[in-house]
Design a protein around this motif. Structure first.
Motif, PDB file in Angstrom:
ATOM      1  N   HIS A  66       5.947  -1.148   8.621  1.00  0.00           N
ATOM      2  CA  HIS A  66       5.410   0.178   8.528  1.00  0.00           C
ATOM      3  C   HIS A  66       6.473   1.475   8.226  1.00  0.00           C
ATOM      4  O   HIS A  66       6.221   2.660   8.324  1.00  0.00           O
ATOM      5  CB  HIS A  66       4.780   0.637   9.782  1.00  0.00           C
ATOM      6  N   TRP A  67       7.635   1.123   7.829  1.00  0.00           N
ATOM      7  CA  TRP A  67       8.830   2.165   7.974  1.00  0.00           C
ATOM      8  C   TRP A  67       8.160   3.016   6.533  1.00  0.00           C
ATOM      9  O   TRP A  67       8.282   2.404   5.494  1.00  0.00           O
ATOM     10  CB  TRP A  67      10.018   1.359   7.748  1.00  0.00           C
ATOM     11  N   PRO A  68       8.174   4.145   6.957  1.00  0.00           N
ATOM     12  CA  PRO A  68       7.611   5.088   5.603  1.00  0.00           C
ATOM     13  C   PRO A  68       8.618   5.023   4.418  1.00  0.00           C
ATOM     14  O   PRO A  68       9.636   5.139   4.628  1.00  0.00           O
ATOM     15  CB  PRO A  68       7.701   6.548   6.458  1.00  0.00           C
ATOM     16  N   ASN A  86      -1.573   6.182  18.187  1.00  0.00           N
ATOM     17  CA  ASN A  86      -2.553   5.254  17.633  1.00  0.00           C
ATOM     18  C   ASN A  86      -1.850   4.568  16.462  1.00  0.00           C
ATOM     19  O   ASN A  86      -1.478   5.317  15.478  1.00  0.00           O
ATOM     20  CB  ASN A  86      -3.731   6.148  17.068  1.00  0.00           C
ATOM     21  N   ALA A  87      -1.333   3.244  16.779  1.00  0.00           N
ATOM     22  CA  ALA A  87      -0.619   2.610  15.802  1.00  0.00           C
ATOM     23  C   ALA A  87      -1.399   2.348  14.472  1.00  0.00           C
ATOM     24  O   ALA A  87      -0.705   2.051  13.541  1.00  0.00           O
ATOM     25  CB  ALA A  87      -0.431   1.204  16.675  1.00  0.00           C
ATOM     26  N   ASN A  91       0.254   2.824   8.987  1.00  0.00           N
ATOM     27  CA  ASN A  91      -0.093   2.303   7.614  1.00  0.00           C
ATOM     28  C   ASN A  91      -0.273   3.600   6.622  1.00  0.00           C
ATOM     29  O   ASN A  91       0.524   3.639   5.601  1.00  0.00           O
ATOM     30  CB  ASN A  91      -1.308   1.362   7.621  1.00  0.00           C
ATOM     31  N   ALA A  92      -1.076   4.455   7.197  1.00  0.00           N
ATOM     32  CA  ALA A  92      -1.129   5.663   6.088  1.00  0.00           C
ATOM     33  C   ALA A  92       0.110   6.353   5.848  1.00  0.00           C
ATOM     34  O   ALA A  92       0.385   7.106   5.089  1.00  0.00           O
ATOM     35  CB  ALA A  92      -2.330   6.486   6.845  1.00  0.00           C
ATOM     36  N   LEU A  93       0.952   6.599   7.283  1.00  0.00           N
ATOM     37  CA  LEU A  93       2.078   7.369   7.312  1.00  0.00           C
ATOM     38  C   LEU A  93       3.073   6.597   6.411  1.00  0.00           C
ATOM     39  O   LEU A  93       3.871   7.177   5.797  1.00  0.00           O
ATOM     40  CB  LEU A  93       2.434   7.695   8.505  1.00  0.00           C
ATOM     41  N   GLY A  94       3.148   5.264   6.473  1.00  0.00           N
ATOM     42  CA  GLY A  94       4.171   4.812   5.816  1.00  0.00           C
ATOM     43  C   GLY A  94       4.286   4.841   4.470  1.00  0.00           C
ATOM     44  O   GLY A  94       5.035   4.749   3.635  1.00  0.00           O
ATOM     45  N   LEU A 180      -0.529  10.861  16.736  1.00  0.00           N
ATOM     46  CA  LEU A 180       0.741  10.094  16.689  1.00  0.00           C
ATOM     47  C   LEU A 180       1.744  11.158  17.126  1.00  0.00           C
ATOM     48  O   LEU A 180       1.522  12.252  16.195  1.00  0.00           O
ATOM     49  CB  LEU A 180       0.796   9.253  15.593  1.00  0.00           C
ATOM     50  N   LEU A 181       2.451  10.803  17.803  1.00  0.00           N
ATOM     51  CA  LEU A 181       3.760  11.701  18.072  1.00  0.00           C
ATOM     52  C   LEU A 181       4.964  10.779  17.233  1.00  0.00           C
ATOM     53  O   LEU A 181       4.993   9.669  17.506  1.00  0.00           O
ATOM     54  CB  LEU A 181       3.811  11.815  19.450  1.00  0.00           C
TER      55      LEU A 181
END
Length: 355
Positions: A66-68, A86-87, A91-94, A180-181
């Motif tokens: 999941h590393w962006p 929220n884990a 995926n979206a941020l990655g 998410l933070l």
């Protein structure tokens, strides 16, 4: 570790795959001296199977899946990222599927309302809203996102356990619960003034587009805007009153290539399919829950914050038709139906207002 990650990426494999490579293949790929390769082979024989490389909970490392992607292109990428919330958003941020909204810490009332409506519109469309949890525009965008039941993402200039500004304690808690933070600062790290400027590059790297709502000259939001241009992100700016100092910086961005954002729909249409958008459902009239046509229309109003704001103030038929790109004749019929259902009330001058 960096060399191994680059090698894994080049040969389309993972660390476990590299672990099983022969000495000859490692020599061809790395060009390392024989004594070093023999040491590696001896270590593999001692350890056996590939050791686990999973990062600990709530910490992302460069080898994590999941590393962006955006972090990999940074001139100064973070060594690790601490997160809370929220884990499922990782995926979206990655993959950079989010929208960043930034601006002045001391905006006008117009700027605050615009940021809140934008955060709400993005949330309703299914886009994570990224910002810095600072005073002013950042906080307004996060609040709008939260009000719409969306997924806010705050990139902090502090460790997770510290709240800045202190009065945002409840807001930071709400963002962590709904979204998410993110921070690159380890627990109990010393916070410096530069910490807040440095987090801007990360904020941009997580996003597909960056929107500057309102900011003065020499604002930190301009650092974010320039990072967006450097990183190849779409940059938008909301036009502000040219006589207000709070908007001089954001207006000047038009000279640097920013696109003017006149309406949230303009941005949403450009972005296309949102990562958190709900799957299409059947027509309201045939929905198993028995949802009525009027209820479906009411939901449509709720999904358009700008339209909702217009109806709260009272809007003419022509203004509503322009907003919805509809024929006034066809729209009038629907407005009357909503009036009969008690959703709207008619006023003199062919105006409608939310009941």
């Amino acid at each position: 570790m960096v060399r191994l990650l680059e090698l894994a990426d080049r040969y389309d494999t993972d660390l476990e795959g590299l672990w099983g490579w022969s000495i000859a293949r490692l020599q061809a790929a790395l060009g390392w001296p024989d004594h070093l390769l023999l040491s590696i082979n001896a270590y593999r024989g001692l350890v056996g199977a590939c050791p686990a490389c999973d990062p600990p909970d709530q910490v992302l490392l460069p080898m994590d899946r999941h590393w962006p992607e955006g972090f990999k292109a940074l001139r100064r990428p973070p060594l690790r990222m601490f997160w809370q919330g929220n884990a499922s958003l990782l995926n979206a941020l990655g993959s950079g599927q989010a929208v960043a909204v930034v601006g002045s810490r001391r905006p006008s009332m117009h700027g605050l309302k615009a940021a809140e409506l934008l955060g709400e519109a993005l949330a309703l469309a299914g886009w994570p809203v990224v910002s810095g949890l600072a005073e002013g525009i950042d906080a307004a965008a996060h609040r709008g996102c939260l009000q719409a039941g969306g997924r806010p993402v705050a990139v902090l200039g502090t460790p997770l356990e510290r709240v800045y500004p202190p009065e945002h304690h409840q807001l930071q808690t709400d963002v962590a619960e709904a979204g998410l933070l993110f921070t690159e600062l380890a627990p109990e790290s010393k916070v410096q003034r530069s910490s807040f400027a440095l987090r801007n590059r990360l904020l941009v790297a997580l996003a597909r587009a960056v929107v500057v709502v309102e900011c003065p000259q020499n604002s930190g939001a301009l650092i974010t805007a320039r990072a967006a241009l450097e990183q190849g992100r779409a940059l938008w700016s909301m036009p502000a009153d040219v006589l207000r100092p709070s908007g001089l910086g954001s207006n000047r961005l038009f000279l640097e290539g920013a696109r003017p954002l006149l309406d949230p729909d303009q941005l949403l249409q450009t972005l296309g399919q949102a990562p958190l958008a709900e799957l299409p459902s059947s027509a309201a009239s045939s929905h198993p829950s028995g949802r009525s046509l009027a209820e479906a229309r009411r939901l449509l109003l709720q999904r358009d914050p700008m339209l909702k704001a217009m109806l709260e103030e009272g809007a003419t038929l022509q203004c509503l038709a322009n907003r919805l790109a509809r024929s006034p004749v066809d729209l009038a019929e629907q407005l009357v139906a909503l009036e009969l259902e008690g959703v709207l009330k008619a006023e003199p001058g062919m105006r409608w207002r939310l009941a």
